[in-house]
Design a protein around this motif. Structure first.
Motif, PDB file in Angstrom:
ATOM      1  N   GLY A  92      27.499  53.878  51.937  1.00 11.00           N
ATOM      2  CA  GLY A  92      27.174  53.619  50.539  1.00 11.00           C
ATOM      3  C   GLY A  92      28.363  53.055  49.785  1.00 11.00           C
ATOM      4  N   ILE A  93      28.091  52.631  48.566  1.00  9.91           N
ATOM      5  CA  ILE A  93      29.123  52.010  47.740  1.00  9.91           C
ATOM      6  C   ILE A  93      30.211  53.013  47.380  1.00  9.91           C
ATOM      7  CG2 ILE A  93      29.566  50.955  45.483  1.00  9.91           C
ATOM      8  CD1 ILE A  93      26.763  49.676  45.767  1.00  9.91           C
ATOM      9  N   ARG A  94      29.809  54.204  46.931  1.00 12.86           N
ATOM     10  CA  ARG A  94      30.817  55.204  46.542  1.00 12.86           C
ATOM     11  C   ARG A  94      31.596  55.711  47.747  1.00 12.86           C
ATOM     12  NH1 ARG A  94      27.775  59.392  42.843  1.00 12.86           N
ATOM     13  NH2 ARG A  94      26.082  58.884  44.250  1.00 12.86           N
ATOM     14  N   ASP A  95      30.918  55.860  48.880  1.00  6.86           N
ATOM     15  CA  ASP A  95      31.602  56.289  50.105  1.00  6.86           C
ATOM     16  C   ASP A  95      32.636  55.252  50.538  1.00  6.86           C
ATOM     17  OD1 ASP A  95      32.118  57.847  52.422  1.00  6.86           O
ATOM     18  OD2 ASP A  95      30.809  56.514  53.575  1.00  6.86           O
ATOM     19  N   THR A  96      32.258  53.989  50.507  1.00  6.77           N
ATOM     20  CA  THR A  96      33.174  52.907  50.874  1.00  6.77           C
ATOM     21  C   THR A  96      34.378  52.876  49.935  1.00  6.77           C
ATOM     22  OG1 THR A  96      31.323  51.599  51.713  1.00  6.77           O
ATOM     23  CG2 THR A  96      33.351  50.416  51.243  1.00  6.77           C
ATOM     24  N   ALA A  97      34.132  53.000  48.638  1.00 10.04           N
ATOM     25  CA  ALA A  97      35.218  52.983  47.657  1.00 10.04           C
ATOM     26  C   ALA A  97      36.168  54.157  47.880  1.00 10.04           C
ATOM     27  CB  ALA A  97      34.643  53.026  46.246  1.00 10.04           C
ATOM     28  N   ARG A  98      35.625  55.327  48.191  1.00  6.17           N
ATOM     29  CA  ARG A  98      36.451  56.511  48.398  1.00  6.17           C
ATOM     30  C   ARG A  98      37.317  56.370  49.642  1.00  6.17           C
ATOM     31  NH1 ARG A  98      32.586  60.039  49.306  1.00  6.17           N
ATOM     32  NH2 ARG A  98      31.793  59.750  47.230  1.00  6.17           N
ATOM     33  N   VAL A  99      36.749  55.867  50.726  1.00  4.11           N
ATOM     34  CA  VAL A  99      37.475  55.733  51.989  1.00  4.11           C
ATOM     35  C   VAL A  99      38.584  54.680  51.887  1.00  4.11           C
ATOM     36  CG1 VAL A  99      37.241  54.987  54.389  1.00  4.11           C
ATOM     37  CG2 VAL A  99      35.585  56.568  53.413  1.00  4.11           C
ATOM     38  N   LEU A 100      38.311  53.562  51.228  1.00  6.61           N
ATOM     39  CA  LEU A 100      39.269  52.453  51.155  1.00  6.61           C
ATOM     40  C   LEU A 100      40.199  52.521  49.939  1.00  6.61           C
ATOM     41  CD1 LEU A 100      36.928  49.513  52.220  1.00  6.61           C
ATOM     42  CD2 LEU A 100      38.528  50.808  53.633  1.00  6.61           C
ATOM     43  N   ASN A 101      40.028  53.532  49.093  1.00 10.44           N
ATOM     44  CA  ASN A 101      40.850  53.702  47.887  1.00 10.44           C
ATOM     45  C   ASN A 101      40.772  52.499  46.953  1.00 10.44           C
ATOM     46  OD1 ASN A 101      41.771  56.289  48.566  1.00 10.44           O
ATOM     47  ND2 ASN A 101      43.402  55.409  49.825  1.00 10.44           N
ATOM     48  N   VAL A 102      39.562  52.018  46.731  1.00 11.36           N
ATOM     49  CA  VAL A 102      39.328  50.931  45.787  1.00 11.36           C
ATOM     50  C   VAL A 102      38.244  51.376  44.817  1.00 11.36           C
ATOM     51  CG1 VAL A 102      40.038  49.089  47.358  1.00 11.36           C
ATOM     52  CG2 VAL A 102      37.654  49.782  47.286  1.00 11.36           C
ATOM     53  N   SER A 103      38.030  50.594  43.794  1.00 13.39           N
ATOM     54  CA  SER A 103      37.019  50.890  42.790  1.00 13.39           C
ATOM     55  C   SER A 103      35.620  50.579  43.329  1.00 13.39           C
ATOM     56  CB  SER A 103      37.293  50.040  41.555  1.00 13.39           C
ATOM     57  OG  SER A 103      36.193  50.018  40.688  1.00 13.39           O
ATOM     58  N   PRO A 104      34.606  51.358  42.930  1.00 16.70           N
ATOM     59  CA  PRO A 104      33.229  51.010  43.310  1.00 16.70           C
ATOM     60  C   PRO A 104      32.820  49.628  42.794  1.00 16.70           C
ATOM     61  CG  PRO A 104      33.304  53.251  42.480  1.00 16.70           C
ATOM     62  CD  PRO A 104      34.660  52.654  42.250  1.00 16.70           C
ATOM     63  N   THR A 105      33.374  49.242  41.663  1.00 17.58           N
ATOM     64  CA  THR A 105      33.095  47.905  41.132  1.00 17.58           C
ATOM     65  C   THR A 105      33.612  46.824  42.078  1.00 17.58           C
ATOM     66  OG1 THR A 105      33.313  48.816  38.914  1.00 17.58           O
ATOM     67  CG2 THR A 105      33.378  46.419  39.122  1.00 17.58           C
ATOM     68  N   THR A 106      34.766  47.047  42.680  1.00 21.98           N
ATOM     69  CA  THR A 106      35.319  46.104  43.650  1.00 21.98           C
ATOM     70  C   THR A 106      34.382  45.984  44.846  1.00 21.98           C
ATOM     71  OG1 THR A 106      37.568  46.677  42.991  1.00 21.98           O
ATOM     72  CG2 THR A 106      37.310  45.602  45.123  1.00 21.98           C
ATOM     73  N   VAL A 107      33.854  47.095  45.307  1.00 23.33           N
ATOM     74  CA  VAL A 107      32.931  47.086  46.450  1.00 23.33           C
ATOM     75  C   VAL A 107      31.675  46.297  46.098  1.00 23.33           C
ATOM     76  CG1 VAL A 107      31.538  48.506  47.984  1.00 23.33           C
ATOM     77  CG2 VAL A 107      33.824  49.277  47.317  1.00 23.33           C
ATOM     78  N   ILE A 108      31.100  46.558  44.925  1.00 26.63           N
ATOM     79  CA  ILE A 108      29.878  45.860  44.509  1.00 26.63           C
ATOM     80  C   ILE A 108      30.117  44.363  44.388  1.00 26.63           C
ATOM     81  CG2 ILE A 108      28.261  45.568  42.589  1.00 26.63           C
ATOM     82  CD1 ILE A 108      28.566  48.603  42.093  1.00 26.63           C
ATOM     83  N   GLU A 109      31.221  43.975  43.742  1.00 27.66           N
ATOM     84  CA  GLU A 109      31.519  42.549  43.555  1.00 27.66           C
ATOM     85  C   GLU A 109      31.728  41.841  44.899  1.00 27.66           C
ATOM     86  OE1 GLU A 109      31.323  40.758  40.762  1.00 27.66           O
ATOM     87  OE2 GLU A 109      30.634  42.600  39.807  1.00 27.66           O
ATOM     88  N   GLU A 110      32.393  42.499  45.833  1.00 28.78           N
ATOM     89  CA  GLU A 110      32.614  41.891  47.144  1.00 28.78           C
ATOM     90  C   GLU A 110      31.299  41.743  47.898  1.00 28.78           C
ATOM     91  OE1 GLU A 110      34.425  39.920  50.076  1.00 28.78           O
ATOM     92  OE2 GLU A 110      35.276  40.440  48.132  1.00 28.78           O
ATOM     93  N   LEU A 111      30.427  42.725  47.805  1.00 30.58           N
ATOM     94  CA  LEU A 111      29.130  42.631  48.471  1.00 30.58           C
ATOM     95  C   LEU A 111      28.263  41.539  47.855  1.00 30.58           C
ATOM     96  CD1 LEU A 111      28.330  46.389  49.058  1.00 30.58           C
ATOM     97  CD2 LEU A 111      29.096  44.698  50.740  1.00 30.58           C
ATOM     98  N   LYS A 112      28.373  41.356  46.548  1.00 27.58           N
ATOM     99  CA  LYS A 112      27.638  40.262  45.893  1.00 27.58           C
ATOM    100  C   LYS A 112      28.120  38.909  46.416  1.00 27.58           C
ATOM    101  CE  LYS A 112      26.681  42.302  41.370  1.00 27.58           C
ATOM    102  NZ  LYS A 112      27.030  42.203  39.936  1.00 27.58           N
ATOM    103  N   LYS A 113      29.444  38.768  46.570  1.00 28.42           N
ATOM    104  CA  LYS A 113      29.994  37.509  47.084  1.00 28.42           C
ATOM    105  C   LYS A 113      29.515  37.240  48.499  1.00 28.42           C
ATOM    106  CE  LYS A 113      34.299  37.801  44.497  1.00 28.42           C
ATOM    107  NZ  LYS A 113      35.743  38.005  44.637  1.00 28.42           N
ATOM    108  N   ARG A 114      29.456  38.283  49.328  1.00 29.02           N
ATOM    109  CA  ARG A 114      29.034  38.121  50.725  1.00 29.02           C
ATOM    110  C   ARG A 114      27.560  37.769  50.825  1.00 29.02           C
ATOM    111  NH1 ARG A 114      33.519  37.737  54.001  1.00 29.02           N
ATOM    112  NH2 ARG A 114      35.087  39.069  53.063  1.00 29.02           N
ATOM    113  N   MET A 115      26.731  38.254  49.883  1.00 31.90           N
ATOM    114  CA  MET A 115      25.303  37.966  49.933  1.00 31.90           C
ATOM    115  C   MET A 115      25.021  36.526  49.565  1.00 31.90           C
ATOM    116  SD  MET A 115      23.620  41.425  48.430  1.00 31.90           S
ATOM    117  CE  MET A 115      21.960  40.842  48.679  1.00 31.90           C
ATOM    118  N   VAL A 116      25.823  35.954  48.663  1.00 31.21           N
ATOM    119  CA  VAL A 116      25.631  34.568  48.231  1.00 31.21           C
ATOM    120  C   VAL A 116      26.081  33.606  49.328  1.00 31.21           C
ATOM    121  CG1 VAL A 116      26.361  32.835  46.552  1.00 31.21           C
ATOM    122  CG2 VAL A 116      25.843  35.156  45.802  1.00 31.21           C
TER     123      VAL A 116
END
Length: 92
Positions: A67-91
Motif C-alpha cells: 500500500g501507499i502508506r506501507d511503501t512510504a513508511r518503509v522507504l522513509n518518504v512522504s505518502p504524497t511522494t509515493v502517490i505522485e511517483e505512481l501517477k507518473k508511472r501510470m501515464v
C-alpha cells in the motif's frame, strides 16, 4: 589529487559542467548532451524521495501489492511522494 569523472544519471555521459548551487547549498551539475532527458542533477540529494533507486523501489513495491502508506513508511518518504511517483508511472 585524483579526479573522478562525473557521469549523468540518465545518459551516462561524462561531458558535465557545474551549474550553480541548490537552495540547500549542494552543487548542481548540467549534462551537455542535447539528447539527454535530464538537464540538471545533484550528486547528493537532501530528500531521499528524489533518488532514482527510491523511485524504482516505489514501483516495485506497488507491483508486489504494498500500500501507499506501507511503501512510504518503509522507504522513509512522504505518502504524497509515493502517490505522485505512481501517477507518473501510470501515464508513461
Amino acid at each position: 589529487m585524483v579526479l573522478e569523472p562525473i557521469h549523468c544519471p540518465s545518459c551516462n555521459n561524462t561531458n558535465i559542467v557545474k551549474h550553480g548551487k541548490s537552495p540547500e547549498g549542494k552543487q548542481r551539475y548540467k549534462c551537455r548532451n542535447r539528447d539527454c532527458p535530464r538537464s540538471t542533477f545533484l550528486l547528493q540529494y537532501t530528500y531521499q524521495g528524489h533518488l532514482p533507486e527510491v523511485k524504482r523501489k516505489i514501483s516495485d513495491m506497488a507491483v508486489n501489492g504494498s500500500g501507499i502508506r506501507d511503501t512510504a513508511r518503509v522507504l522513509n518518504v512522504s505518502p504524497t511522494t509515493v502517490i505522485e511517483e505512481l501517477k507518473k508511472r501510470m501515464v508513461s
